[in-house]
Design a protein around this motif. Structure first.
Motif: not given
Length: 290
Positions: A184-203, A245-248
């Motif tokens: 869900n979106e709330p958890f993915w926002h938490e994940v995003k907050s732990l990424l570096t400025p050019s980081g990424a999350f894959i699921t 999902g890409h932060v940068g």
């Protein structure tokens, strides 16, 4: 849990009203951990891992799956990540691919120690039993550290700390009643907050076939709300789709991703320049607004 007879036909649920039947030839391990029922057995696909009657990996297709689990992120990120956090993925193949690709530090968090130990002992791929012992006792500065913990709780334990990762990988079962809080979106926002400025999350996010696509589409639409941009990736040789999902704000072209593939230290067996060009195009059913 009673031992399964050697001649059993195991029924795996695929979607509502649809099952897949597996013929079990030989049982290597069967047991009930604190979190799930496990079966490791010989099937037509070689040694196969089932959890709660669902195929998780097999000798035949595990490499195609695990390349899909990490390569889309590595190819769509502007630079090779130095640090990665892996949630789930009991077999350890995804971690090994990350290391072969040149990721310097990997933290692997899995909730089910019994499952991982059984995988290390009975699966002919991924971690060995010796590696699990070694990496569980490793320090935070080592190239790989295994931690047995709830992945969601581990993420939340870092929210008020300075720890950041270039890449976070989530390899867990498809979205359902027991896993929906990880999609869900709330958890993915938490994940995003732990990424570096050019980081990424894959699921792993589901399957694009018409009888299974609904959870994938929901994940795709949710992820676009959370991250700056999303890379869709589907490997033809297996059942699943991954979302990155890409932060940068750096969005690589297909040509740039193909160049990164050529330059990669890890040479995938199931992804090449031609397949990559179509793997990143979501089918119409996913791209069409609800």
């Amino acid at each position: 849990m009673n031992k399964i007879p050697e001649s059993i036909l195991l029924r795996e649920p695929i979607s509502k009203g649809v099952d897949r039947t597996w013929e079990i030839y030989k049982i290597h391990f069967q047991g009930k951990t604190k979190f799930q029922d496990m079966l490791i057995a010989d099937t037509a696909h070689g040694v196969t891992l089932f959890c709660n009657n669902e195929r998780q990996s097999s000798e035949l297709s595990q490499l195609a799956y695990h390349e899909g689990q990490v390569m889309p992120a590595l190819l769509s990120m502007p630079t090779l990540p130095k640090t990665a956090l892996v949630i789930g993925s009991s077999e350890g193949v995804a971690v090994k691919i990350l290391q072969d690709a040149g990721v310097e530090h990997v933290t692997h968090v899995d909730i089910d120690e019994e499952c991982m130990v059984a995988c290390g002992e009975f699966l002919p791929y991924g971690y060995t039993s010796e590696e699990i012992i070694k990496y569980t006792s490793a320090g935070s500065d080592d190239a790989l550290k295994i931690i047995f913990a709830d992945g969601k709780e581990y993420i939340r334990s870092l929210l008020d700390k300075t720890t950041r990762y270039d890449l976070i990988v989530m390899d867990i079962p498809d979205e359902g009643p027991e896993t929906e809080s990880l999609y869900n979106e709330p958890f993915w926002h938490e994940v995003k907050s732990l990424l570096t400025p050019s980081g990424a999350f894959i699921t792993q996010a589901g399957n694009s076939s018409l009888w299974r696509y609904k959870t994938l589409k929901k994940s795709y639409d949710r992820m676009k709300k959370v991250f700056h941009h999303v890379t869709y990736f589907e490997v033809d040789e297996q059942d699943w789709v991954w979302l990155v999902g890409h932060v940068g704000d750096v969005e690589l072209s297909i040509e740039q991703m193909q160049t990164k593939l050529i330059e990669s230290k890890y040479n995938p067996q199931h992804i090449d320049a031609v397949s990559l060009s179509r793997s990143v195009i979501a089918p119409k059913v996913i791209r069409t607004p609800c």
